[in-house]
Design a protein around this motif. Structure first.
Motif, mmCIF file in Angstrom:
data_model
loop_
_atom_site.group_PDB
_atom_site.id
_atom_site.type_symbol
_atom_site.label_atom_id
_atom_site.label_comp_id
_atom_site.label_asym_id
_atom_site.label_seq_id
_atom_site.Cartn_x
_atom_site.Cartn_y
_atom_site.Cartn_z
ATOM 1 N N ALA A 140 0.833 -1.206 0.000
ATOM 2 C CA ALA A 140 0.000 0.000 0.000
ATOM 3 C C ALA A 140 0.871 1.260 0.000
ATOM 4 O O ALA A 140 0.559 2.237 -0.690
ATOM 5 C CB ALA A 140 -0.931 -0.004 1.217
ATOM 6 N N LEU A 141 1.960 1.241 0.737
ATOM 7 C CA LEU A 141 2.867 2.390 0.770
ATOM 8 C C LEU A 141 3.487 2.640 -0.596
ATOM 9 O O LEU A 141 3.558 3.782 -1.058
ATOM 10 C CB LEU A 141 3.959 2.177 1.817
ATOM 11 N N VAL A 142 3.913 1.584 -1.249
ATOM 12 C CA VAL A 142 4.494 1.730 -2.595
ATOM 13 C C VAL A 142 3.449 2.302 -3.547
ATOM 14 O O VAL A 142 3.751 3.212 -4.339
ATOM 15 C CB VAL A 142 5.036 0.374 -3.101
ATOM 16 N N PHE A 143 2.227 1.817 -3.477
ATOM 17 C CA PHE A 143 1.159 2.318 -4.339
ATOM 18 C C PHE A 143 0.892 3.800 -4.078
ATOM 19 O O PHE A 143 0.778 4.599 -5.015
ATOM 20 C CB PHE A 143 -0.116 1.497 -4.120
ATOM 21 N N VAL A 144 0.800 4.173 -2.813
ATOM 22 C CA VAL A 144 0.517 5.571 -2.462
ATOM 23 C C VAL A 144 1.657 6.477 -2.909
ATOM 24 O O VAL A 144 1.414 7.563 -3.453
ATOM 25 C CB VAL A 144 0.259 5.697 -0.946
ATOM 26 N N LEU A 145 2.891 6.067 -2.711
ATOM 27 C CA LEU A 145 4.023 6.889 -3.147
ATOM 28 C C LEU A 145 4.061 7.036 -4.661
ATOM 29 O O LEU A 145 4.387 8.111 -5.177
ATOM 30 C CB LEU A 145 5.334 6.300 -2.624
ATOM 31 N N ARG A 146 3.729 5.972 -5.375
ATOM 32 C CA ARG A 146 3.684 6.051 -6.847
ATOM 33 C C ARG A 146 2.599 7.028 -7.295
ATOM 34 O O ARG A 146 2.812 7.849 -8.195
ATOM 35 C CB ARG A 146 3.428 4.669 -7.426
ATOM 36 N N GLU A 147 1.427 6.960 -6.675
ATOM 37 C CA GLU A 147 0.346 7.873 -7.038
ATOM 38 C C GLU A 147 0.684 9.314 -6.661
ATOM 39 O O GLU A 147 0.357 10.243 -7.398
ATOM 40 C CB GLU A 147 -0.954 7.440 -6.350
ATOM 41 N N LEU A 148 1.326 9.513 -5.535
ATOM 42 C CA LEU A 148 1.729 10.855 -5.116
ATOM 43 C C LEU A 148 2.740 11.443 -6.086
ATOM 44 O O LEU A 148 2.668 12.625 -6.441
ATOM 45 C CB LEU A 148 2.308 10.805 -3.702
ATOM 46 N N SER A 149 3.655 10.629 -6.534
ATOM 47 C CA SER A 149 4.642 11.082 -7.507
ATOM 48 C C SER A 149 3.970 11.468 -8.825
ATOM 49 O O SER A 149 4.308 12.501 -9.424
ATOM 50 C CB SER A 149 5.668 9.978 -7.740
ATOM 51 N N ALA A 150 3.022 10.680 -9.275
ATOM 52 C CA ALA A 150 2.301 10.989 -10.510
ATOM 53 C C ALA A 150 1.488 12.279 -10.356
ATOM 54 O O ALA A 150 1.450 13.111 -11.275
ATOM 55 C CB ALA A 150 1.394 9.828 -10.897
ATOM 56 N N ALA A 151 0.854 12.465 -9.210
ATOM 57 C CA ALA A 151 0.084 13.687 -8.969
ATOM 58 C C ALA A 151 1.006 14.900 -8.950
ATOM 59 O O ALA A 151 0.650 15.973 -9.466
ATOM 60 C CB ALA A 151 -0.682 13.574 -7.652
#
Length: 62
Positions: free
Chosen positions: A29-40
């Motif tokens: 979940a942390l990896v997913f959230v960090l990836r989405e934050l980076s894209a945003a």
């Protein structure tokens, strides 16, 4: 994976198995959230650059 689960259950380390599964899920979940934050962040940066471009375009017409 089935052999590992069977060995853990036979030894009675169900708590360790549950902790491992929780930690794995939390890490994913942390990896997913960090990836989405980076894209945003990239999308927002592109937006700001385009707004700056429009401001320069409108300022040069005056």
């Amino acid at each position: 994976m089935d052999e590992i689960t069977k060995a853990v259950l036979e030894r009675g380390d169900l708590a360790h198995l549950a902790l491992f599964l929780w930690a794995s899920g939390a890490s994913a979940a942390l990896v997913f959230v960090l990836r989405e934050l980076s894209a945003a962040n990239r999308r927002f940066n592109t937006f700001v650059v385009e707004i700056a471009h429009l401001n320069r375009l409108f300022r040069s017409k005056d």
